[in-house]
Motif scaffolding. Structure first.
Motif, short mmCIF file in Angstrom:
data_model
loop_
_atom_site.label_atom_id
_atom_site.label_comp_id
_atom_site.label_asym_id
_atom_site.label_seq_id
_atom_site.Cartn_x
_atom_site.Cartn_y
_atom_site.Cartn_z
N GLN A 1 11.13 3.92 39.10
CA GLN A 1 10.79 4.16 40.50
C GLN A 1 12.02 4.50 41.32
OE1 GLN A 1 8.77 0.48 41.40
NE2 GLN A 1 6.74 1.38 41.03
N ASP A 2 13.19 3.94 40.95
CA ASP A 2 14.42 4.19 41.71
C ASP A 2 15.14 5.45 41.25
OD1 ASP A 2 13.91 1.87 43.05
OD2 ASP A 2 15.28 0.63 41.86
N LEU B 1 -1.00 18.34 43.92
CA LEU B 1 -0.71 17.70 45.21
C LEU B 1 -1.85 16.77 45.62
CD1 LEU B 1 0.82 20.74 47.16
CD2 LEU B 1 2.04 18.70 46.38
N GLU B 2 -3.07 17.20 45.34
CA GLU B 2 -4.22 16.37 45.69
C GLU B 2 -4.24 15.08 44.86
OE1 GLU B 2 -9.09 16.61 45.27
OE2 GLU B 2 -7.90 18.45 45.30
N LEU C 1 1.70 9.39 47.12
CA LEU C 1 2.65 8.78 46.19
C LEU C 1 4.05 9.37 46.41
CD1 LEU C 1 0.45 8.84 42.94
CD2 LEU C 1 0.73 6.98 44.61
N GLU C 2 5.07 8.55 46.21
CA GLU C 2 6.43 8.99 46.54
C GLU C 2 7.30 9.21 45.30
OE1 GLU C 2 8.16 6.27 49.27
OE2 GLU C 2 6.65 6.61 50.85
N LYS D 1 3.80 9.50 40.43
CA LYS D 1 3.10 10.79 40.32
C LYS D 1 2.77 11.12 38.86
CE LYS D 1 5.18 12.72 44.53
NZ LYS D 1 6.01 13.79 45.11
N ALA D 2 3.72 10.82 37.96
CA ALA D 2 3.47 11.08 36.55
C ALA D 2 2.31 10.23 36.05
CB ALA D 2 4.72 10.81 35.73
N GLN D 3 2.27 8.97 36.46
CA GLN D 3 1.16 8.10 36.05
C GLN D 3 -0.17 8.59 36.62
OE1 GLN D 3 2.00 3.92 36.95
NE2 GLN D 3 2.10 3.58 34.74
N ALA D 4 -0.14 9.07 37.86
CA ALA D 4 -1.38 9.53 38.49
C ALA D 4 -1.93 10.76 37.76
CB ALA D 4 -1.12 9.84 39.95
#
Length: 734
Positions: free
Chosen positions: A396-397, A430-431, A436-437, A442-445
């Motif tokens: 995350q960092d 994007l949707e 998410l930041e 984002k990769a998990q989503a």
């Protein structure tokens, strides 16, 4: 030299032009059904070869011209057009030498594209030579014509290629060639005077006949097929077969060419290697970094940067950062000599009993094992690797620092996308990641997006994108049906639209569990069915992190939370997705007799399927053996045909059978090597044959045959009196 070789006029030119049409029909489906490009270049080679033959160019000069054309084409296609910078020639010779070693070892999948191009040119060269030989020397092209017709009909039946117009062109060209060659043979035999008058008297009716019959055949109404289509039954013999849009299924397994993805595939449980592991893991072979809209290629293409190392040194592969305390080992026992090393994520060392060098492709991460500087797979080897375990907080960092040149280089390379990529893909990404930041979130989503939303894992009903269609867009917005290549490619492309570096990885899953050894290691069998692809995402200061978007698969990567608890990357219980069972249409109730017939047909079909599944190697071996026996029998026909003719005419006692027996003797003498010269009379020919065999029988038989030719009748008892002489001569010619 034949008249056809001497006269290179309009009729001769027509023969070569029509032969060019037949060869073109062989190349048309190659372009549509395979990954072969630059068909125009190969077609130009066909045209040049036939033109040189038509003009009668000296064979040495013609061969030199063909070699120059081949080298020029290879340089233009595979070496960025560096035709006059001869440095490419050294690279090509080195590549050819390495490929010859791969061919010698049976490693067909390892052949490079320049070498495949060279082999294709050589094949075309041989075919054009055979065409020239058949036209000039034999004046017979029926076999090649029939082969072309069969080729077109087979691929029209079993592939997406539409051969309606092709079969028409082939039939017209083939009959025209056969007619012209028949005229040349007749002109030679009858010693017709040269000139256009006789040719016109032959060719004009020939053209009218072909044009008229073609027009009638094309416009006449066609009856429906009488026999049922055999294709569905043939496809039903293979559980993994399937079609899409009229296409054919590929066989599952590792392959080096991923430039054109899509389409169904056929399962294959052939064993590739056996693995003894301490913990389950995926087996990586290579990665690809350039998405083309149809598939994946490597940045350097045919000329990658290589780095060689020995088994004593760590493989120069950057997997992930950090000091891992847990080092595990896995041992591979190869069953197929692919010459590449399959290895876990985080590999640190490769250990073998014998000395091997290793060549790393720095673009793809593919490791090739070398024995005596030739590609060769070790019978077995052990890999040491760090167990991947990633802290969620570090992921995350993670961010790209301004002074981190390596991270910027990775970012630029692995965010590449085609210029004509449909914008709807980025809009969907994007949707999915809205709100998410971090890259990790984002990769998990995106990874989880494929678990629902109507996506189906399927190996059979899988589409191939049209020429103007994007592979990912088709999967995301149209079909939502496919296997690992569809899921992994779509995830990688979606992440790249978000400016997140991702690459496509191919290799094998962990395989099928077999047993646990006394040492505690577990044994897995990895087959072609375990060939797989997934995604790796790069996180600065962390490294490459595997993700698994394909439904039903788990790559066993561990993510550690702040509480130091381990969370698997994928909590699904299913290890491997099974192809969905097609829905069977409801059957209407049948009468007892019909039901019995249907049951017996199903039983026969199941029996046939079971027989082919269990005995296909024996069945194939028998076919090869029978084909070899038939070829040998045809090759040696001059030895056994005399006895066949003797047996055939044994019971034929009427005089009317004598002419057929005499003609059979003439054919056998020609096979023996005693050919009748053009213009030579039968009496002169019989005199030569008798001189060769020190006999008088051939002249006696010829006198009887000439009596039949000129009088139209034979004296009673001629065949009975001549039988002994005929048997003597045909045995002599055996």
């Amino acid at each position: 030299m034949s008249d056809l070789q001497k006269k290179r006029g309009t009729a001769s030119f027509s023969l070569y032009a029509l032969s060019f049409v037949l060869l073109w029909e062989w190349l048309r489906p190659v372009q549509q059904l395979t990954e072969t490009g630059h068909i125009g270049t190969f077609l130009g080679f066909v045209f040049m070869s036939l033109s040189l033959s038509f003009l009668g160019v000296w064979s040495v000069l013609a061969s030199l011209a063909k070699m120059i054309y081949i080298l020029y084409s290879i340089a233009k296609i595979h070496y960025q057009g560096q035709v006059f910078n001869l440095s490419w020639l050294g690279l090509f010779l080195e590549d050819a030498q390495a490929n010859l070693g791969a061919v010698w070892n049976g490693q067909w999948a390892e052949m490079s594209n320049p070498f495949r191009t060279l082999l294709f040119f050589i094949l075309i060269w041989l075919v054009t030579y055979l065409i020239d030989y058949w036209l000039l020397n034999r004046k017979r092209i029926l076999l090649f014509f029939l082969m072309t017709v069969v080729f077109i009909t087979v691929i029209d039946t079993f592939t997406a290629y539409k051969g309606d117009a092709a079969i028409l062109r082939v039939v017209v060209a083939g009959f025209a060639i056969l007619g012209l060659l028949a005229f040349y043979r007749l002109a030679e035999k009858e010693r017709l005077p040269s000139g256009h008058l006789h040719a016109r008297k032959w060719i004009i009716p020939l053209v009218v006949m072909i044009a008229g019959s073609t027009l009638i055949a094309w416009t006449a109404p066609k009856a429906n097929p009488i026999w049922p289509d055999p294709v569905p039954f043939i496809q039903s013999m293979n559980d993994g077969s399937g079609t899409e849009q009229g296409g054919t299924a590929k066989r599952v397994g590792y392959g080096s060419n991923d430039s054109s993805l899509g389409g169904p595939f056929v399962g294959d449980d052939s064993l590739v290697f056996t693995a003894e592991v301490e913990e389950r893991h995926y087996w990586k072979v290579e990665t690809k970094d350039v998405y083309t809209g149809k598939g994946w290629v490597s940045t350097k293409g045919e000329h990658p940067s290589h780095l060689e190392f020995s088994g004593e040194t760590p493989p120069p592969i950057m997997s992930f950062y950090g000091n891992q305390d847990e080092v595990l080992r896995s041992t591979v026992h190869n069953e197929v000599d692919y010459a590449h090393i399959q290895y876990p994520h985080g590999v640190r060392k490769i250990v073998t009993d014998e000395f091997y060098l290793y060549r790393l492709n720095r673009q793809t991460g593919k490791i090739t094992s070398l024995k005596d500087f030739e590609p060769e797979a070790p019978a077995s080897y052990t890999v040491e690797y760090e167990k991947p375990a990633f802290r969620v907080k570090d992921l995350q960092d993670s961010s790209v620092e301004d002074d981190d040149e390596y991270a910027h280089s990775i970012h630029n390379t692995y965010t590449q996308l085609p210029e004509d990529l449909p914008p709807a893909i980025r809009e969907l990404a994007l949707e999915v990641t809205d709100g998410l930041e971090t890259w990790y979130e984002k990769a998990q989503a995106v990874e989880k997006y494929f678990r629902n939303n109507g996506f189906v894992y399927d190996q059979v009903d899988v589409a191939i994108p049209e020429e103007d269609e994007d592979y990912v867009a088709q999967f995301l917005f149209e079909t939502k049906r496919g296997y690992c290549d569809n899921f992994s490619t779509s995830m990688a492309v979606m992440l790249r639209t978000l400016d997140i570096p991702a690459r496509w990885v191919k290799g094998y899953t962990d395989g099928e569990y077999v047993e646990t050894l006394e040492s505690g290691t577990r044994v897995y069998e990895v087959t072609n069915n375990n060939a797989h692809s997934w995604v790796e995402v790069y996180f600065p200061e962390v490294g490459w992190v595997p993700f698994e978007p394909t439904q039903g698969f788990s790559n066993n990567v561990v993510f550690q939370t702040e509480e130091n608890s381990e969370v698997p990357a994928d909590t699904e219980e299913t290890e491997e997705a099974a192809a969905p069972v097609p829905l069977q249409p409801e059957r209407e109730e049948l009468e007892p007799e019909a039901a019995s017939a249907a049951g017996s047909q199903d039983g026969w079909r199941k029996s046939a399927k079971s027989f082919l599944a269990n005995n296909w190697k024996t069945f194939f071996g028998m076919i090869v053996l029978l084909a070899g026996a038939a070829a040998l029998a045809y090759w040696k026909r001059g030895k056994w045909l005399p006895f066949y003719y003797i047996l055939l005419f044994k019971l034929r006692k009427k005089d009317e059978h004598f002419p057929a027996a005499y003609l059979a003797l003439l054919a056998q003498l020609e096979r023996y090597g005693l050919r009748r010269r053009p213009g030579q009379t039968l009496r002169e020919y019989a005199w030569e044959v008798d001189q060769f065999f020190s006999s008088r029988e051939m002249r006696r038989l010829t006198d009887c045959y000439e009596q039949f030719l000129y009088r139209g009748t034979l004296a009673e008892g001629t065949w009975q009196k001549s039988r002994e002489a005929w048997e003597y001569m045909i045995k002599k010619a055996g």
